[in-house]
Design an enzyme around this catalytic site. Structure first.
Site, mmCIF file in Angstrom:
data_model
loop_
_atom_site.group_PDB
_atom_site.id
_atom_site.type_symbol
_atom_site.label_atom_id
_atom_site.label_comp_id
_atom_site.label_asym_id
_atom_site.label_seq_id
_atom_site.Cartn_x
_atom_site.Cartn_y
_atom_site.Cartn_z
ATOM 1 N N ASP A 88 0.835 -1.198 0.000
ATOM 2 C CA ASP A 88 0.000 0.000 0.000
ATOM 3 C C ASP A 88 0.870 1.248 0.000
ATOM 4 O O ASP A 88 2.005 1.243 0.485
ATOM 5 C CB ASP A 88 -0.971 -0.007 1.181
ATOM 6 C CG ASP A 88 -0.281 0.033 2.537
ATOM 7 O OD1 ASP A 88 0.695 -0.725 2.725
ATOM 8 O OD2 ASP A 88 -0.708 0.811 3.404
ATOM 9 N N GLU A 153 0.010 -0.759 5.897
ATOM 10 C CA GLU A 153 1.095 -0.144 6.661
ATOM 11 C C GLU A 153 0.973 1.371 6.693
ATOM 12 O O GLU A 153 1.267 2.000 7.708
ATOM 13 C CB GLU A 153 2.446 -0.543 6.060
ATOM 14 C CG GLU A 153 3.629 -0.336 7.002
ATOM 15 C CD GLU A 153 4.219 1.075 6.946
ATOM 16 O OE1 GLU A 153 5.023 1.411 7.828
ATOM 17 O OE2 GLU A 153 3.878 1.826 6.011
#
EC number: 3.5.1.18
Length: 403
Positions: A88, A153
């Site tokens: 991500d 994250e």
């Protein structure tokens, strides 16, 4: 390192042992947290084709978005070497300010551009490529390689690595050592290994007063005076002097507000927020107790206040320098000609979760452009990281065979 049975996978248009091509492919996946964007699907296809047993669990939590994750393993014996990371990325921001397509993966003058190129699709791609090259060259080698990859994250970090680790543990997975491919290097590929991280604690301080007219101060109680007094007490004495591997803990006031638009009104209350990045001198509990002690002593009977310390999962930790850290440092030095520093600086990372399951260190590409407009990574750094990681994996399993 025998391959697990796999189902048919699509033919890839590039060789995933090429870290540059794999980075481009990942950057072209618009995986802005919490969207998967095709990045985990791409990794699943890549690793399945190489014989990895791949799983893609989705985790949920009320009030947070569902998040897709990936766990892959090849081999069935110890030791288990884990490579961790995230696919991500943060939003692109003002897309018009970019000089290249944010999800284009363009290469110009030896630099690959795109959101996530630096943080951390480039690092993850180089490590995947290295593991693939090692597996192809050593198909029968003992031991196992596993990948822990999250899509959470850069977001709340609730439905990502912390739950993926618990999920794997419940399935009987046990890990020996881990490398997390965050962009740790300030300027060159030989600069820095992260062997720990500081903790993070946020506090919200409210001082109560009595609202009134500035011309009649005896009928009011200005909370700003009390707030200044309390903040000075928090900051007057250093929290500590640092430790062997950590800088001193630091407190930074991040907001100060009274919500008062009038210049002739004494406000009713004042609010402040602060964040502390703390070293291994403290736990969140002992640090909160020290803050309360300082505030209570400074307030006396004159200042009415409340302190709210927010829950945190970011605690200080250290992977003690030893054989594993030395293997990582040796691989970097062998490929770059310079031994990296061992550091605990910077913000938090998913290493704070991994350290509960096995020793973990962080190493990746140069992090100068992380989260910036025109985020980028040097092609040469991707190639170097692939070579460093390949040498690291080779040395790691060789050391365990000799033990």
């Amino acid at each position: 390192m025998s391959a697990a049975p796999t189902s048919p996978t699509p033919v890839l248009p590039f060789d995933p042992a090429d870290p540059v091509a794999l980075t481009q492919a990942l950057v072209r996946c618009p995986s802005v947290t919490p969207e998967e964007g095709g990045a985990l699907a791409l990794l699943a296809a890549v690793l399945s084709a190489e014989g990895y047993d791949v799983h893609r669990p989705v985790f949920s939590e009320p009030g947070t978005p569902d998040v897709e994750n990936l766990y892959a393993r090849i081999g069935s014996t110890a030791p288990v070497f884990v490579i961790a990371g995230h696919t991500d990325v943060v939003p692109v921001g003002d897309e018009a300010a970019w000089t290249r397509e944010p999800f284009g993966g363009a290469i110009e003058n030896g630099t690959l551009y795109g959101r996530g190129a630096c943080d951390m699709k480039g690092g993850l791609a180089a490590m995947v490529a290295a593991a693939i090259r090692y597996g192809r060259d050593n198909p029968d080698a003992p031991g196992s390689i596993a990948f822990l990859v999250t899509g959470d994250e850069e977001g709340p970090s609730v439905n990502g690595t912390v739950k993926l680790l618990a999920w794997a543990h419940e399935r009987g997975e046990r890990f020996d050592h881990c490398i997390l491919g965050e962009p740790t290097n300030p300027a060159t590929m030989s600069d820095m290994i992260k062997i720990g991280r500081r903790g993070s604690l946020t506090g919200k301080l409210t001082v109560q007063g009595t609202q009134g007219h500035v011309g009649y101060p005896h009928l009011a109680d200005n909370p700003i005076r009390g707030m200044v007094r309390l903040l000075a007490a928090l900051d007057a004495t250093p929290l500590d002097g640092g430790t062997q591997h950590f800088d001193p803990s630091n407190l930074e006031v991040t907001t100060l507000d009274v919500g008062n638009p009038a210049t002739n009104v004494i406000p009713a209350q004042a609010k402040a927020a602060f964040n502390i990045r703390f070293n291994d001198t403290w736990t969140p509990e002992t640090l909160a107790a020290e803050l309360e002690r300082r505030l209570h002593e400074a307030a006396g009977n004159q200042v009415r206040y409340t302190l709210e310390v927010q829950p945190t999962n970011a605690v200080a930790f250290l992977t003690e320098p030893g054989p594993f850290v030395a293997i990582v440092a040796d691989a970097i030095e062998a490929e770059t000609g310079k031994r990296p520093a061992l550091s605990t600086t910077g913000g938090t990372s998913d290493a704070r979760f991994i350290k509960n399951y096995c020793p973990v260190v962080e190493y990746g590409v140069v992090g100068k452009t992380m989260h910036q407009i025109d985020e980028s990574v040097a092609v040469a750094d991707l190639v170097a990281l692939e070579r460093i990681t390949h040498r690291l994996i080779t040395s790691y399993f060789a050391a365990h065979r000799q033990a």
